[in-house]
Design a protein around this motif. Structure first.
Motif, PDB file in Angstrom:
ATOM      1  N   LEU A 186       0.771  -1.308  -0.078  1.00  0.00           N
ATOM      2  CA  LEU A 186      -0.050   0.060  -0.242  1.00  0.00           C
ATOM      3  C   LEU A 186       1.069   1.244   0.048  1.00  0.00           C
ATOM      4  CD1 LEU A 186      -2.958  -0.981   2.467  1.00  0.00           C
ATOM      5  CD2 LEU A 186      -3.044  -0.816   0.045  1.00  0.00           C
ATOM      6  N   ALA A 187       2.050   1.419   0.724  1.00  0.00           N
ATOM      7  CA  ALA A 187       2.860   2.313   0.913  1.00  0.00           C
ATOM      8  C   ALA A 187       3.643   2.558  -0.502  1.00  0.00           C
ATOM      9  CB  ALA A 187       3.935   2.241   1.902  1.00  0.00           C
ATOM     10  N   ALA A 188       3.769   1.533  -1.299  1.00  0.00           N
ATOM     11  CA  ALA A 188       4.343   1.586  -2.555  1.00  0.00           C
ATOM     12  C   ALA A 188       3.638   2.340  -3.579  1.00  0.00           C
ATOM     13  CB  ALA A 188       5.210   0.273  -3.036  1.00  0.00           C
ATOM     14  N   VAL A 189       2.107   1.765  -3.570  1.00  0.00           N
ATOM     15  CA  VAL A 189       1.058   2.028  -4.343  1.00  0.00           C
ATOM     16  C   VAL A 189       0.888   3.866  -4.219  1.00  0.00           C
ATOM     17  CG1 VAL A 189      -1.436   2.150  -4.982  1.00  0.00           C
ATOM     18  CG2 VAL A 189       0.172   0.141  -4.603  1.00  0.00           C
ATOM     19  N   ALA A 190       0.632   4.018  -2.516  1.00  0.00           N
ATOM     20  CA  ALA A 190       0.351   5.340  -2.284  1.00  0.00           C
ATOM     21  C   ALA A 190       1.594   6.473  -2.886  1.00  0.00           C
ATOM     22  CB  ALA A 190       0.205   5.599  -0.820  1.00  0.00           C
ATOM     23  N   CYS A 191       2.732   6.087  -2.874  1.00  0.00           N
ATOM     24  CA  CYS A 191       3.828   6.923  -3.315  1.00  0.00           C
ATOM     25  C   CYS A 191       3.705   6.995  -4.736  1.00  0.00           C
ATOM     26  CB  CYS A 191       5.212   5.947  -2.905  1.00  0.00           C
ATOM     27  SG  CYS A 191       5.772   6.171  -1.196  1.00  0.00           S
ATOM     28  N   THR A 192       3.414   6.073  -5.594  1.00  0.00           N
ATOM     29  CA  THR A 192       3.367   6.380  -7.180  1.00  0.00           C
ATOM     30  C   THR A 192       2.355   7.023  -7.555  1.00  0.00           C
ATOM     31  OG1 THR A 192       4.125   3.868  -7.024  1.00  0.00           O
ATOM     32  CG2 THR A 192       2.960   4.986  -8.984  1.00  0.00           C
ATOM     33  N   ILE A 193       1.243   6.942  -6.795  1.00  0.00           N
ATOM     34  CA  ILE A 193       0.034   7.596  -6.998  1.00  0.00           C
ATOM     35  C   ILE A 193       0.364   9.139  -6.555  1.00  0.00           C
ATOM     36  CG2 ILE A 193      -2.454   8.091  -6.352  1.00  0.00           C
ATOM     37  CD1 ILE A 193      -2.901   5.100  -6.267  1.00  0.00           C
ATOM     38  N   ALA A 194       0.946   9.268  -5.597  1.00  0.00           N
ATOM     39  CA  ALA A 194       1.173  10.784  -5.025  1.00  0.00           C
ATOM     40  C   ALA A 194       2.188  11.531  -6.036  1.00  0.00           C
ATOM     41  CB  ALA A 194       1.806  10.601  -3.609  1.00  0.00           C
ATOM     42  N   LEU A 195       3.051  10.670  -6.471  1.00  0.00           N
ATOM     43  CA  LEU A 195       4.103  11.365  -7.335  1.00  0.00           C
ATOM     44  C   LEU A 195       3.402  11.839  -8.782  1.00  0.00           C
ATOM     45  CD1 LEU A 195       7.308  11.994  -7.831  1.00  0.00           C
ATOM     46  CD2 LEU A 195       7.425   9.759  -9.099  1.00  0.00           C
TER      47      LEU A 195
END
Length: 105
Positions: free
Chosen positions: A87-96
């Motif tokens: 979830l952290a990796a996905v959130a970082c990708t979406i945030a970027l």
């Protein structure tokens, strides 16, 4: 023998480590392009905040990737990626991606 076979991961952990490293490199390129946008000088305050947030998200993603790569190297039979890390990796990708849009607008 009960017929239960031991899991043989083969080269899967190595491929997964390489995939995490490639993804980290791609994420780094995106963060560098964001920093380059700042160097151009024609960035609004909101754009500057978006660049700063992009750098923070990049650091968070590096942490997730670093932990995963080391987890893959530590064991011959690595465990699945924890849900929290995924979830952290996905959130970082979406945030970027969101911050990239904010820089352009």
């Amino acid at each position: 023998m009960s017929g239960v076979r031991e899991r043989d991961p083969g080269l899967q952990p190595e491929r997964t480590r390489l995939a995490w490293r490639r993804t980290t490199l791609a994420f780094t390129v995106a963060a560098v392009l964001a920093a380059r946008q700042v160097a151009g000088g024609n960035l609004s305050t909101a754009g500057f905040v978006a660049v700063a947030c992009s750098a923070l998200v990049w650091l968070c993603f590096l942490r997730v990737a670093h932990l995963r790569v080391h987890a893959l190297e530590a064991r011959p039979d690595p465990q699945m990626l924890p849900e929290r890390a995924a979830l952290a990796a996905v959130a970082c990708t979406i945030a970027l991606a969101g911050f990239a849009v904010a820089m352009i607008v």
